[in-house]
Design a protein around this motif. Structure first.
Motif, short mmCIF file in Angstrom:
data_model
loop_
_atom_site.label_atom_id
_atom_site.label_comp_id
_atom_site.label_asym_id
_atom_site.label_seq_id
_atom_site.Cartn_x
_atom_site.Cartn_y
_atom_site.Cartn_z
N THR A 121 0.80 -1.23 0.00
CA THR A 121 0.00 0.00 0.00
C THR A 121 0.83 1.28 0.00
O THR A 121 0.29 2.36 -0.28
N ASP A 176 -4.06 -1.54 -3.53
CA ASP A 176 -2.81 -1.99 -4.13
C ASP A 176 -2.17 -0.78 -4.82
O ASP A 176 -2.74 -0.23 -5.77
N SER A 269 1.57 7.60 -1.76
CA SER A 269 0.15 7.57 -2.14
C SER A 269 0.00 7.97 -3.60
O SER A 269 0.94 8.50 -4.22
#
Length: 477
Positions: A121, A176, A269
């Protein structure tokens, strides 16, 4: 029609602007919100107040603009969650705010999976992110309805759709990172395998239409608040970085189309998803910035943030502050850490304490900047800055001095809704391109470093030792 209604639904307030491609920001409406701080680390909001603030500010901004709007954009808090009835939209729990620490027990149970989660992640296993709070909510509050981030619930009220965007999904510990899709192995890990998860949309997708603010218009430009600011400040190329100085400070740097796994305790992110491309960013957080200034105010050392520059000493005379008043985030991830003030003598005055707090904020941001540089493989060349505390010349000069970077002050007070509006504009005109939608800007002020490199390095080293001591003390307690 080129006007966009862009709404920034935040922790302490909701802001709505109407921004026109030709005339800039033509209307602004704001509503204050007050989270409830509970014993045991709980932080909650009333969902009805969130929705009311979105509808109220949006309608007031549209009325003030005196022009039709072409679309509605929405930026959100990122990691705040609630349970709700998908048939009626009725909340079934309070909104559990991103600052809430009650899911620490969930994270402790999954500690053995932390490395796997980081690789899948890009995130650290911490209650800050959505999935631990979702799991905690399911265990302790309700099993009914769906449990999602607040953006999905708000968009459902506006459009009837069940959707989130890739940046918000990327803050969940359930995405994912490489494919930007839900990872069902991770939902099982958190005990959320049977949950209905929203569709993931790109930030430039039209996700539905709404009549909440007048005639029916598309809803687009869904994005997390900090990534929206990254877009607005034109950090569109790898290696560009911005820091927002608000309640906390959030430093984000564009890493391009490759999702770098941080070796330095930062998080990775989705930066945004638009035009079929998914750039990524690394980010680090400072939990107490404006809240540290409010602490000075509560102690009676200053009347308001406007006093900072008038009251701060020219030199802290050896006083050093680690403003860990709500723990330390990246790279320490020490939520139990407490603040420290050292180096005081009988000659210490309030002006020294004020400067030490500002330098402590700047030092923590500088530490994040150095870690970002390590992950990028090259140093940052400058830092773009936005947020209310950029009005403090003393803080911004300290930032330039300690980080040894020029600091460019973003000229507009509304970076987050401007970033969301740019993405909504791309949704309406896919040929426009994000760079054109954002437009060019010039900093109102550029702060160049005045300290020597040696002085800055000595300060950073001394401050880092103090921060490590705070983190270790918190871990021991």
């Amino acid at each position: 029609m080129t006007a966009i209604l862009s709404i920034d639904q935040g922790t302490s307030g909701t802001k709505a602007i109407v921004v026109d491609a030709e005339d800039g920001t033509v209307a602004l409406a704001e509503a204050a919100l007050r989270p409830a701080y509970l014993a045991g680390g709980g932080v909650e909001q009333n969902p009805a107040e969130l929705l009311d603030s979105v509808l109220d500010t949006g309608r007031r901004a549209v009325k003030e603009a005196h022009r039709p709007i072409a679309a509605v954009a929405l930026a959100n808090q990122g990691e705040t969650v609630l349970a709700w009835d998908p048939g009626t939209g009725t909340p079934l729990s309070p909104a559990i705010v991103w600052q809430d620490r009650r899911a620490e027990s969930v994270c402790a149970e999954l500690a053995g999976h932390a490395e796997h989660l980081a690789q899948r992640t890009g995130l650290v296993l911490d209650p800050y992110f959505s999935a631990p709070k979702m799991a905690w909510l399911r265990r302790h509050l309700t099993r009914d309805g769906v449990v999602t981030t607040t953006d999905t619930w708000l968009v459902h009220h506006l459009t009837g759709e069940f959707v989130t965007d890739a940046t918000t999904a990327g803050r969940s510990l359930l995405l994912d990172l490489d494919t930007a899709t839900w990872d069902h192995g991770l939902t099982e890990l958190f005990g959320l395998g049977t949950e209905r998860l929203p569709r993931i949309a790109a930030c430039d997708d039209i996700v539905g239409t709404t009549r909440a603010f007048g005639p029916e218009v598309p809803v687009a430009g869904l994005i997390v608040d900090q990534q929206a600011a990254l877009v607005a400040e034109g950090c569109l190329a790898p290696g560009t970085a911005k820091c927002t100085y608000g309640t906390g400070a959030f430093l984000l740097a564009n890493t391009g189309l490759h999702p770098v796994r941080s070796s330095a305790g930062l998080t990775t992110s989705v930066a945004w998803q638009a035009a079929g491309r998914t750039p990524y960013c690394v980010d680090g957080q400072v939990y107490t910035v404006a809240s540290a200034v409010r602490w000075l105010q509560d102690l009676g050392l200053i009347r308001s943030a406007a006093d900072l520059d008038a009251l701060a000493a020219a030199d802290a005379e050896g006083v050093l502050c680690v403003p860990a008043l709500a723990g330390l985030a990246a790279p320490w991830w020490a939520p139990e850490a407490t603040a420290s003030l050292t180096g005081m003598t009988l000659a210490t005055r309030r002006e020294h304490l004020v400067l030490a707090v500002l330098q402590g904020i700047a030092a923590q941001v500088a530490a994040l900047g150095a870690l970002v540089a390590r992950d990028l493989g090259r140093p940052l060349s400058r830092l773009r800055a936005d947020g209310g505390l950029t009005r403090s010349a003393v803080l911004m000069q300290a930032q330039a001095d300690i980080a040894q970077l020029p600091v460019d002050i973003y000229p507009y007070a509304h970076a987050t809704p401007l970033g969301a509006a740019a993405l909504a504009r791309c949704a309406l005109d896919p040929a426009l391109g994000l760079e054109a939608a954002v437009g060019d800007w010039q900093p109102t002020t550029v702060y160049e470093p005045r300290w020597s490199a040696d002085r800055a390095e000595e300060f950073r080293t001394t401050w880092a030792q103090a921060a490590e001591a705070c983190a270790a003390k918190g871990e021991h307690s």
